[in-house]
Scaffold this motif. Structure first.
Motif, PDB file in Angstrom:
ATOM      1  N   LYS B 148      13.970  -8.518 -17.234  1.00  0.00           N
ATOM      2  CA  LYS B 148      13.038  -7.953 -15.892  1.00  0.00           C
ATOM      3  C   LYS B 148      12.895  -6.644 -16.212  1.00  0.00           C
ATOM      4  CE  LYS B 148      14.854 -10.832 -12.798  1.00  0.00           C
ATOM      5  NZ  LYS B 148      16.253 -11.100 -11.592  1.00  0.00           N
ATOM      6  N   LEU B 149      11.268  -6.362 -17.073  1.00  0.00           N
ATOM      7  CA  LEU B 149      11.745  -4.954 -17.750  1.00  0.00           C
ATOM      8  C   LEU B 149      10.422  -4.087 -17.149  1.00  0.00           C
ATOM      9  CD1 LEU B 149      13.538  -2.417 -19.885  1.00  0.00           C
ATOM     10  CD2 LEU B 149      12.124  -3.926 -21.486  1.00  0.00           C
ATOM     11  N   TYR B 150       9.940  -3.415 -16.765  1.00  0.00           N
ATOM     12  CA  TYR B 150       8.540  -2.590 -16.518  1.00  0.00           C
ATOM     13  C   TYR B 150       8.369  -1.527 -16.969  1.00  0.00           C
ATOM     14  CZ  TYR B 150       9.647  -6.483 -13.041  1.00  0.00           C
ATOM     15  OH  TYR B 150      10.078  -8.041 -11.899  1.00  0.00           O
ATOM     16  N   PHE B 151       6.898  -1.101 -17.193  1.00  0.00           N
ATOM     17  CA  PHE B 151       7.043   0.105 -17.022  1.00  0.00           C
ATOM     18  C   PHE B 151       6.329   1.163 -16.062  1.00  0.00           C
ATOM     19  CE2 PHE B 151       6.389  -1.412 -21.773  1.00  0.00           C
ATOM     20  CZ  PHE B 151       6.673  -0.057 -21.877  1.00  0.00           C
ATOM     21  N   MET B 152       6.532   2.790 -16.057  1.00  0.00           N
ATOM     22  CA  MET B 152       6.712   2.716 -15.018  1.00  0.00           C
ATOM     23  C   MET B 152       6.505   3.877 -14.970  1.00  0.00           C
ATOM     24  SD  MET B 152       5.999   2.498 -11.678  1.00  0.00           S
ATOM     25  CE  MET B 152       6.163   0.121 -10.827  1.00  0.00           C
ATOM     26  N   ASP B 153       5.110   4.748 -13.862  1.00  0.00           N
ATOM     27  CA  ASP B 153       5.559   6.622 -14.514  1.00  0.00           C
ATOM     28  C   ASP B 153       6.041   7.456 -12.602  1.00  0.00           C
ATOM     29  OD1 ASP B 153       4.135   6.182 -12.060  1.00  0.00           O
ATOM     30  OD2 ASP B 153       1.889   7.254 -13.225  1.00  0.00           O
ATOM     31  N   SER B 154       6.199   8.531 -13.345  1.00  0.00           N
ATOM     32  CA  SER B 154       7.150   9.083 -12.197  1.00  0.00           C
ATOM     33  C   SER B 154       6.780   8.819 -10.584  1.00  0.00           C
ATOM     34  CB  SER B 154       7.051  10.302 -12.301  1.00  0.00           C
ATOM     35  OG  SER B 154       7.456  11.184 -14.319  1.00  0.00           O
ATOM     36  N   GLU B 155       5.332   8.857 -10.481  1.00  0.00           N
ATOM     37  CA  GLU B 155       5.244   8.594  -9.138  1.00  0.00           C
ATOM     38  C   GLU B 155       5.320   7.470  -8.916  1.00  0.00           C
ATOM     39  OE1 GLU B 155       0.549   9.700  -9.012  1.00  0.00           O
ATOM     40  OE2 GLU B 155       0.975   9.005  -6.358  1.00  0.00           O
ATOM     41  N   GLY B 156       5.079   6.155  -9.576  1.00  0.00           N
ATOM     42  CA  GLY B 156       5.926   5.097  -8.618  1.00  0.00           C
ATOM     43  C   GLY B 156       7.292   4.941  -8.734  1.00  0.00           C
ATOM     44  N   ARG B 157       7.950   5.391  -9.727  1.00  0.00           N
ATOM     45  CA  ARG B 157       9.191   5.223 -10.235  1.00  0.00           C
ATOM     46  C   ARG B 157       9.836   5.838  -8.332  1.00  0.00           C
ATOM     47  NH1 ARG B 157       9.950   7.227 -14.654  1.00  0.00           N
ATOM     48  NH2 ARG B 157      10.941   9.381 -13.626  1.00  0.00           N
ATOM     49  N   ARG B 158       9.468   7.439  -8.307  1.00  0.00           N
ATOM     50  CA  ARG B 158       9.942   7.540  -6.577  1.00  0.00           C
ATOM     51  C   ARG B 158       9.396   6.911  -5.514  1.00  0.00           C
ATOM     52  NH1 ARG B 158       9.218  13.246  -7.148  1.00  0.00           N
ATOM     53  NH2 ARG B 158       7.807  13.614  -7.715  1.00  0.00           N
ATOM     54  N   LYS B 159       8.304   5.700  -5.861  1.00  0.00           N
ATOM     55  CA  LYS B 159       8.198   5.684  -4.537  1.00  0.00           C
ATOM     56  C   LYS B 159       8.957   3.855  -4.563  1.00  0.00           C
ATOM     57  CE  LYS B 159       3.708   6.051  -3.329  1.00  0.00           C
ATOM     58  NZ  LYS B 159       1.870   6.237  -4.083  1.00  0.00           N
ATOM     59  N   LEU B 160      10.023   3.599  -5.669  1.00  0.00           N
ATOM     60  CA  LEU B 160      10.262   2.884  -6.351  1.00  0.00           C
ATOM     61  C   LEU B 160      11.876   2.979  -5.626  1.00  0.00           C
ATOM     62  CD1 LEU B 160       9.656  -0.127  -8.121  1.00  0.00           C
ATOM     63  CD2 LEU B 160      10.383   0.809  -9.803  1.00  0.00           C
ATOM     64  N   HIS B 161      12.130   4.372  -5.356  1.00  0.00           N
ATOM     65  CA  HIS B 161      13.272   5.190  -5.280  1.00  0.00           C
ATOM     66  C   HIS B 161      13.485   5.014  -3.974  1.00  0.00           C
ATOM     67  CE1 HIS B 161      16.445   8.071  -5.164  1.00  0.00           C
ATOM     68  NE2 HIS B 161      17.103   7.361  -5.032  1.00  0.00           N
ATOM     69  N   LEU B 162      11.979   5.261  -3.295  1.00  0.00           N
ATOM     70  CA  LEU B 162      12.355   5.437  -1.918  1.00  0.00           C
ATOM     71  C   LEU B 162      12.202   4.573  -1.001  1.00  0.00           C
ATOM     72  CD1 LEU B 162      11.929   7.043   0.601  1.00  0.00           C
ATOM     73  CD2 LEU B 162       9.500   7.053   0.331  1.00  0.00           C
ATOM     74  N   SER B 163      11.744   3.411  -1.500  1.00  0.00           N
ATOM     75  CA  SER B 163      11.988   1.354  -1.349  1.00  0.00           C
ATOM     76  C   SER B 163      13.126   1.498  -1.740  1.00  0.00           C
ATOM     77  CB  SER B 163      11.022   1.133  -2.383  1.00  0.00           C
ATOM     78  OG  SER B 163      10.894  -0.220  -1.775  1.00  0.00           O
ATOM     79  N   ALA B 164      13.410   1.344  -2.589  1.00  0.00           N
ATOM     80  CA  ALA B 164      15.460   1.141  -2.971  1.00  0.00           C
ATOM     81  C   ALA B 164      16.093   1.454  -1.484  1.00  0.00           C
ATOM     82  CB  ALA B 164      15.264   1.444  -4.133  1.00  0.00           C
ATOM     83  N   VAL B 165      16.043   3.426  -1.122  1.00  0.00           N
ATOM     84  CA  VAL B 165      16.604   3.895  -0.450  1.00  0.00           C
ATOM     85  C   VAL B 165      16.809   3.083   1.215  1.00  0.00           C
ATOM     86  CG1 VAL B 165      17.029   6.025   0.796  1.00  0.00           C
ATOM     87  CG2 VAL B 165      16.468   6.033  -1.328  1.00  0.00           C
ATOM     88  N   PHE B 166      15.652   2.688   1.234  1.00  0.00           N
ATOM     89  CA  PHE B 166      15.827   1.623   2.734  1.00  0.00           C
ATOM     90  C   PHE B 166      16.576   0.101   2.841  1.00  0.00           C
ATOM     91  CE2 PHE B 166      12.241   4.684   4.029  1.00  0.00           C
ATOM     92  CZ  PHE B 166      12.947   4.342   4.971  1.00  0.00           C
TER      93      PHE B 166
END
Lengths: 255, 255
Positions: B148-166
């Motif tokens: 389950k491997l994805y390429f994601m830039d820093s901006e997208g990763r920050r949103k991903l992390h915020l989503s994970a915090v919720f």
């Protein structure tokens, strides 16, 4: 034991099907919404009505699975003083039955969706009764459903329901928000599944306080400020983020 | 590929063990906390140090699994311009590596606890790279862990992390609150398990909006007022209850 169901929503669907499977005679379904009444009646092969004046009057038990706001009015309208009246609400007191001699509550601590099967044997059920006769009958019904059976008074049940609102409705809403946020990256929220499952799984062996990780627990103000920026124009989500983060840190510090 | 781990916390523990099992040579663990460094080094049978000036300088990869706040300073201090430098943070940009030619990010979207085994193959991993060489090597490392491997830039990763915090930290905190509330009735929070599991399970087949139930979704003001009373003297929980309830109703209404 002949049972009439008042209500044909999610709880009524699951409960009527489970009781029917366990040999109880569900003799009628009442709901003002004909489609719901008919659909449930067909599933368990019984009669239905949308008119209270056509309610069968010789059942042993009237089981109310309706919204809390509809409950008082319906109980008043049914008015069959010799029968047993039982509601299924977490937050409505047993006093809603007023002068009914035989009354009580059977509250299953679970979230019910119409098209999602459930194993009732796993569900904790909380009962309360207004008389000894009521107690015996409600116990018999609940015991057929589950072995996870508890007696709980109306005050305790209200706290239980509040606890369930946090653990279920509010958690589900955080899934909603997480899903909205992850969609902004072009990903589907199913990417969050392993994280969601592990979060639920962890608290089998750790207390939530011990299991906690993330920027709020570490009090990482830089990350939290970045997150607040990302939430700025999204409803009240920045305020929500701050409120939960502060409470996480408070709980971690009070170890 | 010789890898030095910078950090010996939860993420480092899981990642170092998984990579070691998959045949990578973890040649050293660095952590300022000797107990952590030693413990992880012993688990995977390698060397450790608590001093940056004793860092092995000939590794291919320096893998940083430390808190975001410690990251910039450590990167600066390690300063080995020919090696590949990789961090594992959701919210720190790849720019933190400044002038390193070969750098990147390997971010596993999961919550890690020290004494809780995980199946890495199930975990989505997001990668970003600052050069083609870096990309190939990080891909090789990540590919050994998961499909389950994805390429994601820093901006997208920050949103991903915020989503994970919720979806993770905040959800876990609602479990904490639910546990506090249910303990007031004399019950253990394990009574909530079937509800917690079903809530996580439901969103496999329904969107959270479709899956939503409870007083806020129905806008049942009476129940909500009762709940607010029960929360009155408990930290900011009444405010939290109101904020989430309002947002639930808003989302339900905007269907």
């Amino acid at each position: 034991m002949k049972i009439v169901f008042i209500g044909a929503g999610n709880v009524a669907n699951h409960l009527a099907k489970a009781l029917s499977q366990r040999g109880f005679e569900i003799c009628q379904i009442f709901s003002r919404t004909e489609a719901s009444a008919k659909s449930l009646a067909e599933k368990i092969n019984t009669a239905y009505t949308t008119h209270l004046n056509q309610l069968q009057r010789d059942a042993d038990v009237y089981l109310y699975a309706v919204s809390d706001s509809a409950l008082p009015e319906l109980i008043e309208a049914v008015h069959l003083p010799d029968a047993l009246h039982v509601h299924t609400s977490g937050s409505t007191s047993i006093d809603v039955f007023k002068n009914a001699e035989h009354c009580g509550v059977l509250y299953p601590l679970q979230t019910f969706s119409k098209n999602k099967e459930l194993n009732f044997a796993e569900i904790p059920v909380f009962i309360e009764a207004g008389s000894e006769t009521a107690k015996d009958k409600i116990y018999e019904i609940a015991r057929s459903l589950t072995s996870k059976l508890y007696f709980m008074d109306s005050e305790g049940r209200r706290k239980l329901h509040l606890s369930a609102v946090f653990a279920c409705n509010f958690v589900n809403h955080l899934y909603e928000i997480a899903g909205e946020l992850i969609q902004e990256t072009g990903l589907d929220m199913q990417v969050l599944r392993p994280l969601i499952e592990e979060t639920a799984e962890k608290i089998k062996t750790l207390s939530p306080r011990e299991a906690q990780t993330g920027p709020a627990a570490r009090n990482d103000r830089n990350i939290m400020a970045e997150h607040a920026k990302l939430l700025k124009d999204k409803r009240q989500l920045a305020a929500l983020y701050e409120l939960i983060s502060n409470d996480i840190y408070f709980v971690q510090e009070s170890r």
